[in-house]
Each structure stands twice: as C-alpha cells, then as structure tokens.
Design a protein around this motif. Structure first.
Motif, PDB file in Angstrom:
ATOM      1  N   SER A 299     -38.442 -75.076   7.068  1.00  0.00           N
ATOM      2  CA  SER A 299     -37.372 -75.527   6.180  1.00  0.00           C
ATOM      3  C   SER A 299     -37.538 -74.846   4.829  1.00  0.00           C
ATOM      4  O   SER A 299     -38.553 -74.996   4.167  1.00  0.00           O
ATOM      5  CB  SER A 299     -37.438 -77.054   6.015  1.00  0.00           C
ATOM      6  N   SER A 300     -36.540 -74.057   4.442  1.00  0.00           N
ATOM      7  CA  SER A 300     -36.610 -73.281   3.217  1.00  0.00           C
ATOM      8  C   SER A 300     -36.300 -74.136   1.990  1.00  0.00           C
ATOM      9  O   SER A 300     -35.552 -75.105   2.065  1.00  0.00           O
ATOM     10  CB  SER A 300     -35.637 -72.107   3.280  1.00  0.00           C
ATOM     11  N   GLU A 301     -36.879 -73.743   0.867  1.00  0.00           N
ATOM     12  CA  GLU A 301     -36.565 -74.354  -0.416  1.00  0.00           C
ATOM     13  C   GLU A 301     -35.871 -73.319  -1.293  1.00  0.00           C
ATOM     14  O   GLU A 301     -36.010 -72.109  -1.083  1.00  0.00           O
ATOM     15  CB  GLU A 301     -37.835 -74.861  -1.099  1.00  0.00           C
ATOM     16  N   ASN A 302     -35.104 -73.802  -2.275  1.00  0.00           N
ATOM     17  CA  ASN A 302     -34.349 -72.904  -3.153  1.00  0.00           C
ATOM     18  C   ASN A 302     -34.623 -73.204  -4.625  1.00  0.00           C
ATOM     19  O   ASN A 302     -33.760 -73.720  -5.341  1.00  0.00           O
ATOM     20  CB  ASN A 302     -32.847 -73.019  -2.872  1.00  0.00           C
ATOM     21  N   PRO A 303     -35.825 -72.873  -5.089  1.00  0.00           N
ATOM     22  CA  PRO A 303     -36.144 -73.124  -6.500  1.00  0.00           C
ATOM     23  C   PRO A 303     -35.407 -72.156  -7.426  1.00  0.00           C
ATOM     24  O   PRO A 303     -35.032 -71.045  -7.021  1.00  0.00           O
ATOM     25  CB  PRO A 303     -37.653 -72.891  -6.560  1.00  0.00           C
ATOM     26  N   ILE A 304     -35.203 -72.598  -8.657  1.00  0.00           N
ATOM     27  CA  ILE A 304     -34.636 -71.746  -9.694  1.00  0.00           C
ATOM     28  C   ILE A 304     -35.785 -71.200 -10.535  1.00  0.00           C
ATOM     29  O   ILE A 304     -36.664 -71.944 -10.953  1.00  0.00           O
ATOM     30  CB  ILE A 304     -33.658 -72.535 -10.601  1.00  0.00           C
ATOM     31  N   MET A 305     -35.774 -69.892 -10.752  1.00  0.00           N
ATOM     32  CA  MET A 305     -36.822 -69.270 -11.560  1.00  0.00           C
ATOM     33  C   MET A 305     -36.204 -68.585 -12.778  1.00  0.00           C
ATOM     34  O   MET A 305     -35.325 -67.734 -12.634  1.00  0.00           O
ATOM     35  CB  MET A 305     -37.614 -68.237 -10.749  1.00  0.00           C
ATOM     36  N   ARG A 306     -36.664 -68.982 -13.976  1.00  0.00           N
ATOM     37  CA  ARG A 306     -36.242 -68.321 -15.207  1.00  0.00           C
ATOM     38  C   ARG A 306     -37.370 -67.423 -15.688  1.00  0.00           C
ATOM     39  O   ARG A 306     -38.527 -67.836 -15.760  1.00  0.00           O
ATOM     40  CB  ARG A 306     -35.897 -69.349 -16.285  1.00  0.00           C
ATOM     41  N   ILE A 307     -37.016 -66.170 -16.013  1.00  0.00           N
ATOM     42  CA  ILE A 307     -38.000 -65.206 -16.490  1.00  0.00           C
ATOM     43  C   ILE A 307     -37.562 -64.685 -17.853  1.00  0.00           C
ATOM     44  O   ILE A 307     -36.502 -64.058 -17.983  1.00  0.00           O
ATOM     45  CB  ILE A 307     -38.169 -64.027 -15.510  1.00  0.00           C
ATOM     46  N   ASP A 308     -38.363 -64.955 -18.873  1.00  0.00           N
ATOM     47  CA  ASP A 308     -38.104 -64.435 -20.212  1.00  0.00           C
ATOM     48  C   ASP A 308     -38.714 -63.045 -20.353  1.00  0.00           C
ATOM     49  O   ASP A 308     -39.593 -62.650 -19.591  1.00  0.00           O
ATOM     50  CB  ASP A 308     -38.700 -65.361 -21.273  1.00  0.00           C
ATOM     51  N   GLY A 309     -38.254 -62.290 -21.366  1.00  0.00           N
ATOM     52  CA  GLY A 309     -38.830 -60.973 -21.636  1.00  0.00           C
ATOM     53  C   GLY A 309     -38.306 -59.876 -20.742  1.00  0.00           C
ATOM     54  O   GLY A 309     -39.004 -58.883 -20.491  1.00  0.00           O
ATOM     55  N   THR A 310     -37.083 -60.030 -20.217  1.00  0.00           N
ATOM     56  CA  THR A 310     -36.510 -59.025 -19.315  1.00  0.00           C
ATOM     57  C   THR A 310     -35.305 -58.336 -19.955  1.00  0.00           C
ATOM     58  O   THR A 310     -34.328 -58.013 -19.271  1.00  0.00           O
ATOM     59  CB  THR A 310     -36.095 -59.686 -17.986  1.00  0.00           C
ATOM     60  N   GLY A 311     -35.351 -58.128 -21.279  1.00  0.00           N
ATOM     61  CA  GLY A 311     -34.208 -57.574 -21.998  1.00  0.00           C
ATOM     62  C   GLY A 311     -33.977 -56.100 -21.772  1.00  0.00           C
ATOM     63  O   GLY A 311     -32.874 -55.598 -22.001  1.00  0.00           O
ATOM     64  N   THR A 312     -34.986 -55.347 -21.319  1.00  0.00           N
ATOM     65  CA  THR A 312     -34.808 -53.917 -21.059  1.00  0.00           C
ATOM     66  C   THR A 312     -34.528 -53.682 -19.587  1.00  0.00           C
ATOM     67  O   THR A 312     -34.857 -54.516 -18.728  1.00  0.00           O
ATOM     68  CB  THR A 312     -36.060 -53.123 -21.464  1.00  0.00           C
ATOM     69  N   THR A 313     -33.926 -52.541 -19.296  1.00  0.00           N
ATOM     70  CA  THR A 313     -33.623 -52.192 -17.902  1.00  0.00           C
ATOM     71  C   THR A 313     -34.894 -52.139 -17.068  1.00  0.00           C
ATOM     72  O   THR A 313     -34.940 -52.611 -15.931  1.00  0.00           O
ATOM     73  CB  THR A 313     -32.898 -50.838 -17.830  1.00  0.00           C
ATOM     74  N   LYS A 314     -35.953 -51.565 -17.649  1.00  0.00           N
ATOM     75  CA  LYS A 314     -37.228 -51.450 -16.936  1.00  0.00           C
ATOM     76  C   LYS A 314     -37.814 -52.821 -16.609  1.00  0.00           C
ATOM     77  O   LYS A 314     -38.264 -53.076 -15.484  1.00  0.00           O
ATOM     78  CB  LYS A 314     -38.219 -50.636 -17.765  1.00  0.00           C
ATOM     79  N   ALA A 315     -37.795 -53.730 -17.600  1.00  0.00           N
ATOM     80  CA  ALA A 315     -38.351 -55.061 -17.385  1.00  0.00           C
ATOM     81  C   ALA A 315     -37.510 -55.841 -16.385  1.00  0.00           C
ATOM     82  O   ALA A 315     -38.043 -56.538 -15.508  1.00  0.00           O
ATOM     83  CB  ALA A 315     -38.436 -55.814 -18.708  1.00  0.00           C
ATOM     84  N   TYR A 316     -36.200 -55.724 -16.497  1.00  0.00           N
ATOM     85  CA  TYR A 316     -35.276 -56.428 -15.591  1.00  0.00           C
ATOM     86  C   TYR A 316     -35.530 -55.995 -14.140  1.00  0.00           C
ATOM     87  O   TYR A 316     -35.726 -56.830 -13.254  1.00  0.00           O
ATOM     88  CB  TYR A 316     -33.834 -56.119 -15.997  1.00  0.00           C
ATOM     89  N   ALA A 317     -35.537 -54.679 -13.914  1.00  0.00           N
ATOM     90  CA  ALA A 317     -35.743 -54.165 -12.559  1.00  0.00           C
ATOM     91  C   ALA A 317     -37.146 -54.491 -12.050  1.00  0.00           C
ATOM     92  O   ALA A 317     -37.339 -54.843 -10.882  1.00  0.00           O
ATOM     93  CB  ALA A 317     -35.511 -52.655 -12.541  1.00  0.00           C
ATOM     94  N   GLY A 318     -38.129 -54.392 -12.944  1.00  0.00           N
ATOM     95  CA  GLY A 318     -39.506 -54.674 -12.536  1.00  0.00           C
ATOM     96  C   GLY A 318     -39.716 -56.115 -12.132  1.00  0.00           C
ATOM     97  O   GLY A 318     -40.403 -56.406 -11.145  1.00  0.00           O
ATOM     98  N   ALA A 319     -39.108 -57.038 -12.895  1.00  0.00           N
ATOM     99  CA  ALA A 319     -39.266 -58.462 -12.593  1.00  0.00           C
ATOM    100  C   ALA A 319     -38.633 -58.808 -11.256  1.00  0.00           C
ATOM    101  O   ALA A 319     -39.222 -59.535 -10.435  1.00  0.00           O
ATOM    102  CB  ALA A 319     -38.651 -59.302 -13.706  1.00  0.00           C
ATOM    103  N   ILE A 320     -37.431 -58.309 -10.998  1.00  0.00           N
ATOM    104  CA  ILE A 320     -36.759 -58.599  -9.729  1.00  0.00           C
ATOM    105  C   ILE A 320     -37.541 -58.000  -8.559  1.00  0.00           C
ATOM    106  O   ILE A 320     -37.740 -58.648  -7.532  1.00  0.00           O
ATOM    107  CB  ILE A 320     -35.311 -58.070  -9.751  1.00  0.00           C
ATOM    108  N   GLU A 345     -32.134 -67.521  -8.303  1.00  0.00           N
ATOM    109  CA  GLU A 345     -32.219 -68.554  -7.272  1.00  0.00           C
ATOM    110  C   GLU A 345     -32.953 -67.949  -6.085  1.00  0.00           C
ATOM    111  O   GLU A 345     -32.544 -66.908  -5.552  1.00  0.00           O
ATOM    112  CB  GLU A 345     -30.837 -69.032  -6.835  1.00  0.00           C
ATOM    113  N   LEU A 346     -34.029 -68.584  -5.675  1.00  0.00           N
ATOM    114  CA  LEU A 346     -34.877 -68.040  -4.617  1.00  0.00           C
ATOM    115  C   LEU A 346     -34.714 -68.827  -3.320  1.00  0.00           C
ATOM    116  O   LEU A 346     -34.468 -70.035  -3.337  1.00  0.00           O
ATOM    117  CB  LEU A 346     -36.348 -68.092  -5.042  1.00  0.00           C
ATOM    118  N   THR A 347     -34.883 -68.136  -2.221  1.00  0.00           N
ATOM    119  CA  THR A 347     -35.050 -68.780  -0.921  1.00  0.00           C
ATOM    120  C   THR A 347     -36.467 -68.458  -0.481  1.00  0.00           C
ATOM    121  O   THR A 347     -36.831 -67.280  -0.364  1.00  0.00           O
ATOM    122  CB  THR A 347     -34.053 -68.244   0.114  1.00  0.00           C
TER     123      THR A 347
END
Length: 388
Positions: A299-320, A345-347
C-alpha cells in the motif's frame, strides 16, 4: 568540528535497551599528566583520525565477481547462478531471500537478468583463477523483488562498528583496525560481499581511556555505546570469542550482541570456523538492519515534500533527480514552485519513517522543522537542499 573531536566533549552516553532477542549459531546452522592535560592531548591526537561517518555509499550492488571453471555456456550459467544469488542477498540484506519460491525459479534463469559480463584472471591462494565479472539489470532485479513482496535495501547503508574481544590461550585482546588477523580478514571479506559497511575501532589513546577488553568481553551495553560515540555509528556489534584448537583447525565459541535503535539482539557462537563466525555476524547485522531500512511494495503512501534552496536551475534539477533516485520513491510529481521553494508529491513504497531514515543517512537534504501542520492527514516533509 569532527565527530572524533566532538567525542572529547560528549558526556557519557546512556543505553536504553528496550528489547532483547536471542539467536544461536553453530556449524549446523544454515543460517567485539593531570586529567585536563590528558584530555587536551587526546583531543589533539584525534585530529589525525579519518572522518568516520554513520553511513556509507555502497557501490556496484548489482555487480559480482565469481570464480568460474571455463568459458563455455554451462560454466557461465552455473557461475551466473551463484552471482545472482549473491546480488539478491546483497539487495535484500537477507539470505532467507533465496528460499522464496519465485526467487528459486528466477535463479534457474539467472542469465536472463544479466546486463553484461566479462572475464579476467586473478591470484587466488597462489593460483591463477579465471573470474567471471557479472553486471545484473537493476530494474529487472527490483521488479522481481517488488512483485514478490520482498524488501529492497538501497545503496546508502548504516555503518556497523565492531567491538570484538578474542581470548587466545588466556590472553584477551580487542580487535583493532590496525591489526589484521585471519578472523578479521574473514569478517571483512564476508561483510564486503554482503555490502554491509563495517569498521573496527582504532584502539588509540582515546579508545583505551574509554573501554577495556574486560568491558568488551562482558558485552556491557552502556560501555559499548559510550565508546562508540566518537565513531557516530548507531549500529554497534559486540562480540566475545574464545579460540580452541581442533582436528579441523581453529574453532570459536562465544557470544554476539547487536545494539541498534535502543534494541539489543543476542546470538551465541558454537564451534564455528573463522568464516562461520563472519557469516553469523553478517546474518545478524544484515537481517536486523534490512528489516528497518529495506522497503517493500504494498500500500503506497503519498507524502508531500518541501525542499528549500532550489532557486537555481542546477539546484532544482539536482533535488528532483536525487529524490527520484531514492529506493523508496516510486513516483515524483511537482506540485508547486515558489522562489527557492519546491513542493513535491511523492508515491513511495514502505513507510514515511523509512524514507526519512534513508534520507538521514545522506547529506544532500537537511531536515527542517515543518512550519505548518499537515493538511488532511497527509505526511509533510520539510528539507533544505545542500547539493551533491
């Protein structure tokens, strides 16, 4: 400040052992100046220690090298069977995996799971041995395990600290990282094959101030925990072993204790060879830690994850990319992007607690206390991106 230096200033750690489990291993089972001046000297010397972390990145989980008799298809098929068996135990953390009916059937077609292979010769016991290097398809292995409800343990693993006292002819000594013995070599090889990170204490000035062979021999939880603070490991394996000479060579008798997450697991050792002891230790550690960290599809869960410090393209892509690569994460959907904040939103397979523990073993995400309460009962995780 390093963990070693911090240890000089840490107060005595208290052990809170809430639960004990007992196991038994034998050969028939298939299945460690002034006071201020001394303290200052110890702290200074500890700057020379390597940085030791509570977690390790295990590489090449799906690559195994095994001896092979020749290069014909039958030899390769038999060697691939053994190699895939080793991979499955590595990835799940448990040898019992090989008893699963679906796994047994898959092993009969092990070559179907191969992504590639090569040969080379290596020196083994003074002889040139032909070796088969196998690379298995990680997606196919993962699918096999998920489809059959078996847990999958990722590459980031908690490092186990081994406190081992050995009595040989009435002389008891603590095994250190700087002195190699037949027993320690066997332990190192087995743990390496099982992809279980392991370290021995350095047994320097600071260790000798904190713990003695008597303490390790007694397997006192409080002493083992206190002496382990500087190493930063939450998985502590203690052992006391006596050596006896037999017609079959040296045999070991004694006891093991694993301290993990405020629980204590005990096991006895009866007339085992050095390799038998190593296998028993690896089973105790692998079975215990994998039950905590390995994630199982269900049974899967769907937590919400907030990540701060992703304002640059590099940080955004790296975090995902990082979140998508976590073993427990099956799917990632971007819910919101605002300034340097990213909301996903994660599965996931397994539990949110397992996901949090897996992230805590690494340094890419730093936990932040949530600034709002979960909405609608959903799990809400808040981190800051630290980068790779």
């Amino acid at each position: 400040m390093s963990l070693a230096v911090m240890a000089c200033c840490v107060a005595k750690a208290k052990s809170n052992v809430a639960k004990a489990k007992s196991l038994k291993f034998s050969e028939k089972t298939t299945l460690w100046l002034p006071r201020q001046g001394l303290l200052l000297l110890a702290c200074s010397l500890l700057f020379l220690l390597p940085q030791l972390s509570m977690a390790s990145q295990v590489n090449d989980l799906y690559q195994v090298e095994v001896p092979v008799s020749g290069q014909d298809s039958d030899d390769r098929r038999q060697a691939t069977f053994r190699a895939m068996s080793e991979v499955l135990v590595r990835v799940t953390g448990q040898r019992q995996t090989l008893s699963n009916p679906a796994v047994k059937r898959a092993l009969q077609k092990a070559t179907n799971y191969l992504q590639g292979y090569s040969y080379h010769r290596d020196e083994v016991d003074g002889q040139r041995q032909l070796m088969l290097v196998t690379q298995f398809n990680d997606k196919a292995i993962t699918r096999l395990l998920r489809d059959n409800g078996l847990g999958i343990w990722g590459e980031n693993r908690s490092t186990t600290l081994m406190w081992l006292a050995v009595d040989d002819g009435g002389r008891r000594q603590i095994q250190s990282s700087g002195k190699s013995t037949e027993l320690s070599e066997n332990i190192g090889q087995v743990f390496d094959h099982r992809a279980l990170p392991l370290i021995f204490p350095v047994m320097d000035f600071d260790d000798n101030l904190t713990i003695s062979a008597v303490d390790v021999w007694g397997l006192f939880s409080s002493k083992l925990t206190e002496a382990s603070v500087r190493y930063g490991s939450e998985s502590i394996l203690g052992g006391r072993l006596s050596v006896s000479k037999t017609e079959k060579g040296e045999r070991y008798n004694g006891r093991l204790v694993l301290l993990f997450r405020n629980q204590r697991y005990d096991a006895s050792i009866e007339a085992l060879s050095a390799r038998g002891v190593a296998l028993a230790m690896a089973d105790l550690v692998g079975n215990t830690l994998s039950r905590h960290y390995a994630v199982t599809a269900g049974s899967s869960e769907n937590p919400i994850m907030r990540i701060d410090g992703t304002g640059t393209t590099k940080a955004y892509a790296g975090a995902i990319a990082y979140v998508e690569g976590l073993t427990a994460v099956r799917n990632v959907m971007v819910k919101r992007v605002s300034g340097d904040q990213l909301e996903l939103e994660l599965t996931i397979d397994g539990t949110v607690a397992q996901l949090s523990d897996s992230i805590a073993l690494e340094r890419q995400l730093q936990k932040v206390e949530p600034n709002r309460q979960p909405v609608g009962g959903e799990s809400y995780l808040h981190y800051r991106w630290r980068g790779r």
